[in-house]
Design a protein around this motif. Structure first.
Motif, PDB file in Angstrom:
ATOM      1  N   ALA A 136      -6.965   3.839   1.317  1.00 50.27           N
ATOM      2  CA  ALA A 136      -6.131   2.633   1.255  1.00 50.27           C
ATOM      3  C   ALA A 136      -5.656   2.228   2.642  1.00 50.27           C
ATOM      4  O   ALA A 136      -5.652   1.037   3.002  1.00 50.27           O
ATOM      5  CB  ALA A 136      -4.936   2.878   0.333  1.00 50.27           C
ATOM      6  N   PHE A 137      -5.257   3.194   3.453  1.00 52.56           N
ATOM      7  CA  PHE A 137      -4.792   2.889   4.803  1.00 52.56           C
ATOM      8  C   PHE A 137      -5.931   2.398   5.697  1.00 52.56           C
ATOM      9  O   PHE A 137      -5.735   1.504   6.529  1.00 52.56           O
ATOM     10  CB  PHE A 137      -4.137   4.113   5.425  1.00 52.56           C
ATOM     11  N   PHE A 138      -7.106   2.963   5.554  1.00 50.77           N
ATOM     12  CA  PHE A 138      -8.233   2.521   6.376  1.00 50.77           C
ATOM     13  C   PHE A 138      -8.585   1.063   6.066  1.00 50.77           C
ATOM     14  O   PHE A 138      -8.881   0.279   6.969  1.00 50.77           O
ATOM     15  CB  PHE A 138      -9.439   3.427   6.153  1.00 50.77           C
ATOM     16  N   ILE A 139      -8.535   0.691   4.802  1.00 55.88           N
ATOM     17  CA  ILE A 139      -8.772  -0.713   4.431  1.00 55.88           C
ATOM     18  C   ILE A 139      -7.670  -1.593   5.005  1.00 55.88           C
ATOM     19  O   ILE A 139      -7.921  -2.723   5.449  1.00 55.88           O
ATOM     20  CB  ILE A 139      -8.857  -0.854   2.903  1.00 55.88           C
ATOM     21  N   GLY A 140      -6.456  -1.077   5.043  1.00 58.75           N
ATOM     22  CA  GLY A 140      -5.328  -1.839   5.572  1.00 58.75           C
ATOM     23  C   GLY A 140      -5.401  -2.114   7.057  1.00 58.75           C
ATOM     24  O   GLY A 140      -4.633  -2.933   7.581  1.00 58.75           O
ATOM     25  N   LEU A 149       0.819  -1.214   0.000  1.00 60.15           N
ATOM     26  CA  LEU A 149       0.000   0.000   0.000  1.00 60.15           C
ATOM     27  C   LEU A 149       0.850   1.261   0.000  1.00 60.15           C
ATOM     28  O   LEU A 149       0.542   2.231  -0.700  1.00 60.15           O
ATOM     29  CB  LEU A 149      -0.932   0.013   1.215  1.00 60.15           C
ATOM     30  N   ILE A 150       1.937   1.273   0.782  1.00 59.58           N
ATOM     31  CA  ILE A 150       2.749   2.493   0.843  1.00 59.58           C
ATOM     32  C   ILE A 150       3.394   2.777  -0.500  1.00 59.58           C
ATOM     33  O   ILE A 150       3.567   3.939  -0.899  1.00 59.58           O
ATOM     34  CB  ILE A 150       3.812   2.410   1.967  1.00 59.58           C
ATOM     35  N   ALA A 151       3.746   1.725  -1.254  1.00 62.86           N
ATOM     36  CA  ALA A 151       4.324   1.941  -2.579  1.00 62.86           C
ATOM     37  C   ALA A 151       3.329   2.617  -3.517  1.00 62.86           C
ATOM     38  O   ALA A 151       3.694   3.498  -4.311  1.00 62.86           O
ATOM     39  CB  ALA A 151       4.780   0.605  -3.170  1.00 62.86           C
TER      40      ALA A 151
END
Length: 439
Positions: free
Chosen positions: A174-178, A36-38
């Motif tokens: 994206a982070f919330f899903i992660g 995700l960070i990429a």
């Protein structure tokens, strides 16, 4: 017959595949977060106006946490148990990932990425150790490479999340899903048993006997054994210096160089890949499409390594895949057409991730039970220092005007070097008992 011998003679059964899936899903969630960070970086750089150096710092912050987490969690797993540490680290990085979506500036994101990395770095070597200690010797390599193949699934999940959500809902989504993998901790508590070898090492004979007896019953195996009271044993403190004394000195040197090199090349390439594609003139959506295609090549890479690792051995498979990945990286760096980028990038993913599967097979096999997670954790931690340097170095190279080809020539040389290290210093561990290898 002693308990360890009974454990190793249990044939491959439904239990082994259930454990593979249980640990593998945790592994997949790790990869999803790393991926995700990429994919977030290109969007984040545009939203916050980040320089290449700042983007490199964000990639490196998580790897600093992974280095610290790998060491401390390896020590904790040898002292408190594989299962507890596996669950705790997964919970930590899931919560921290959600906090990344709430980051309000560059500094706060660095802090949250460090916490994410701490959890990730702790979970990976512990999961590999647990799967290693339950796998039958003849199939151990296959199971660990298959465990590592869940990393490819995680990257695919990250690519899909990025493609479907970031362009439309922003990078925070994206982070919330992660953060959702935090719920998986409850599954781990029910589905993952404690390591039998760990229990024996702590003198908990009855618990180990109960687990092995249940595995034998499920597999239709009978074994005569009457458990005796656990021996009173003096707990021997794990000393760092022991990793650098015979018979572990050569093994530790090889593993540290291997981990440093493969982590340096992997995170230097794949953390930057979407951003590098964008820098080549592709739109964010088109870059995500290309990287998604390349990511799909990871899975057959794992499966081919799983096929070879118990047939031609750890050393040969690892050196072959590292050298092939180096050649693909060189081709990728000099590709000047979209089709060439996709072909060379897919080959790079195929061989690099196949090599990773063998690394996670090989590392725990080289240490005895009492220091297996500790030794594996230190090897992984040293590797994370390579990962810390790589994103920052690529950022400085790009900021200083370095060519796309020059970046990938550097990674080509790195992977060729560690392939040679494995061939010169590595020991073959194929189809050997863990006790036979380690002492």
């Amino acid at each position: 017959m002693d308990i360890v011998s009974r454990l190793e003679q249990v044939p491959v059964s439904k239990f082994h595949y259930k454990l593979l899936v249980a640990t593998g899903l945790g592994w997949m969630f790790d990869a999803m977060d790393t991926g995700l960070i990429a994919f977030v970086l290109p969007a984040l750089a545009k939203a916050w106006g980040l320089s290449p150096a700042q983007m490199g710092y964000i990639g490196s912050a998580g790897l600093v946490g992974m280095a610290v987490g790998a060491v401390l969690s390896g020590f904790a797993a040898d002292r408190f148990g594989r299962k507890k540490v596996f669950a705790a680290t997964l919970l930590l990085y899931s919560i921290a990932t959600g906090l990344c979506g709430l980051a309000w500036d560059f500094a706060s994101l660095l802090v949250f990425r460090f916490l994410v990395g701490f959890g990730l770095g702790g979970e990976l070597p512990v999961a590999a150790t647990l799967m290693t200690e339950y796998s039958p010797p003849a199939a151990r390599g296959k199971f660990i490479v298959l465990l590592e193949s869940f990393w490819g699934l995680g990257w695919l999940a990250a690519a899909l999340i990025a493609y479907l959500f970031i362009p439309y809902y922003g990078w925070q989504a994206a982070f919330f899903i992660g953060a959702l993998p935090a719920l998986y901790v409850f599954v781990i508590r029910l589905a993952v048993p404690e390591s039998v070898r760990y229990l024996l090492d702590k003198g908990r004979l009855d618990e180990a006997h109960t687990i092995v007896s249940s595995l034998e019953a499920a597999a239709g195996v009978t074994a005569s054994f009457v458990p005796t009271a656990p021996k009173v044993r003096t707990v021997r403190q794990v000393m760092f210096a022991e990793l650098w004394a015979p018979p572990f000195l050569r093994r530790t040197a090889m593993l540290w160089l291997l981990w440093f090199g493969i982590v340096y090349s992997y995170y230097g390439i794949f953390t930057w890949l979407p951003s590098l594609m964008t820098a080549q003139g592709f739109t964010i959506i088109k870059s995500f499409e290309y990287v998604l295609i390349m990511t799909m090549a990871q899975l057959p890479g794992y499966f081919s390594a799983a096929y070879l690792v118990d047939r031609i051995g750890r050393k040969a498979t690892l050196a072959l895949f590292l050298a092939a990945s180096a050649a693909a990286a060189f081709g990728f760096g000099y590709a000047n057409a979209p089709w060439a980028l996709i072909v060379w990038g897919s080959l790079m993913s195929f061989f690099n991730l196949g090599a990773w599967g063998v690394v996670y097979t090989y590392t725990p096999e080289l240490y005895p039970t009492r220091i297996r997670a500790f030794g594996s954790g230190w090897a992984a931690a040293v590797g994370r220092f390579g990962g810390i340097l790589a994103p920052a170095i690529v950022g400085y190279m790009l900021g200083g005007g370095a060519a796309f080809a020059g970046v990938f020539t550097m990674f080509t040389a790195t992977m060729l070097f560690i392939a040679a290290i494995v061939l010169v210093l590595g020991e073959e561990t194929r189809q050997k008992s863990l006790d036979e290898i380690s002492d």
